[in-house]
Design a protein around this motif. Structure first.
Motif, short mmCIF file in Angstrom:
data_model
loop_
_atom_site.label_atom_id
_atom_site.label_comp_id
_atom_site.label_asym_id
_atom_site.label_seq_id
_atom_site.Cartn_x
_atom_site.Cartn_y
_atom_site.Cartn_z
N TRP A 68 0.84 -1.20 0.00
CA TRP A 68 0.00 0.00 0.00
C TRP A 68 0.88 1.26 0.00
O TRP A 68 0.66 2.19 -0.77
CB TRP A 68 -0.92 0.00 1.23
CG TRP A 68 -1.90 1.13 1.19
CD1 TRP A 68 -3.15 1.13 0.62
CD2 TRP A 68 -1.71 2.46 1.71
NE1 TRP A 68 -3.74 2.37 0.77
CE2 TRP A 68 -2.88 3.20 1.42
CE3 TRP A 68 -0.67 3.09 2.39
CZ2 TRP A 68 -3.04 4.54 1.80
CZ3 TRP A 68 -0.81 4.43 2.75
CH2 TRP A 68 -1.99 5.14 2.46
N GLN A 71 2.67 1.82 -3.35
CA GLN A 71 1.74 2.34 -4.36
C GLN A 71 1.40 3.80 -4.07
O GLN A 71 1.28 4.62 -4.98
CB GLN A 71 0.48 1.48 -4.42
CG GLN A 71 0.77 0.11 -5.04
CD GLN A 71 -0.35 -0.90 -4.84
OE1 GLN A 71 -1.19 -0.75 -3.94
NE2 GLN A 71 -0.34 -1.94 -5.65
N ARG A 75 2.04 7.13 -6.48
CA ARG A 75 1.05 8.19 -6.77
C ARG A 75 1.60 9.56 -6.42
O ARG A 75 1.48 10.51 -7.17
CB ARG A 75 -0.24 7.94 -5.96
CG ARG A 75 -1.12 6.83 -6.52
CD ARG A 75 -2.48 6.81 -5.82
NE ARG A 75 -2.38 6.48 -4.39
CZ ARG A 75 -2.36 5.24 -3.91
NH1 ARG A 75 -2.43 4.21 -4.73
NH2 ARG A 75 -2.28 5.02 -2.61
N LEU A 84 5.30 -3.94 -9.19
CA LEU A 84 5.75 -4.58 -7.95
C LEU A 84 6.62 -5.76 -8.31
O LEU A 84 6.24 -6.60 -9.12
CB LEU A 84 4.52 -5.04 -7.16
CG LEU A 84 4.77 -5.43 -5.72
CD1 LEU A 84 5.22 -4.21 -4.92
CD2 LEU A 84 3.50 -6.00 -5.11
N GLY A 110 9.63 -2.36 -5.57
CA GLY A 110 8.95 -1.95 -6.79
C GLY A 110 9.93 -1.27 -7.74
O GLY A 110 11.06 -0.96 -7.36
#
Length: 200
Positions: A68, A71, A75, A84, A110
């Motif tokens: 989470w 990601q 953003r 990932l 990632g």
């Protein structure tokens, strides 16, 4: 031959400590770093390590927390082509206990296209991002340890002047510990010396 000397580094005034190579310089000597962050970089390789203390994200499940956050980072950085590579399960950190409650640790790796500072998308570098989330639930804190390792430097990036454009040479070639190892060392040696940092 790797001659990358490591040492335990005090963070947040010594309240926290972890071990990583001395080639990473404290960025607060160069620029403003927010109070909740500690940031270190090796300008010669354009690698960096950032430690952040955040309020615990109650609505994010433990096993998914590192993913989470990675990601969320993509953003925030307006990153393109994020993918990932791997994610760990939940690891206990026996050395990181508050009132006998061990921290919950997850990690994720990632890869994304990120531009430096205020440079636009045309100057994006391909960067591998290693992220560990240490959840100290007893003190309501999510700790993030994020390590950035450039894979390909864009000729338009400001990093090209220092590191050179193109595929970045492996760390071992310049006698440095690879970032994946630096990251593991940082996470495995992370310790809290003074819990009052968290108002505990």
């Amino acid at each position: 031959m790797v001659e990358d000397a490591c040492a335990e580094r005090p963070l947040y005034g010594g309240a926290i400590a972890m071990t990583f190579p001395l080639r990473f310089q404290d960025l607060s000597n160069v620029r403003e770093v927010p109070d909740h962050q500690e940031a270190f970089a090796d300008a010669n390789r354009d690698e960096s390590i950032i430690i952040e203390l955040l309020d615990l994200k109650q609505d994010v499940a433990d096993e998914a927390s590192a993913v989470w956050f990675i990601q969320d980072l993509a953003r925030e950085q307006d990153a393109e082509g994020g993918m990932l590579i791997e994610q760990s399960g939940i690891l206990e950190a026996p050395g990181l206990c508050y009132r006998s409650m061990p921290a919950v640790v997850t990690s994720a790796v990632g890869q994304m296209a990120i531009s430096k500072g205020r440079q636009g998308r045309e100057a994006q570098n391909i960067v591998r991002v290693y992220l560990a989330n240490l959840r100290l639930k007893e003190v309501g804190t999510d700790i993030l340890i994020t390590a950035y390792e450039p894979v390909v430097i864009n000729p338009l990036s400001e990093s090209a002047g220092t590191v050179g454009a193109g595929v970045v040479a492996p760390a071992e070639q310049s006698g440095c510990i690879p970032m994946a190892e630096v990251f593991k060392l940082s996470v495995s040696t992370f310790k809290v010396n003074d819990w009052s940092l968290f108002n505990a």
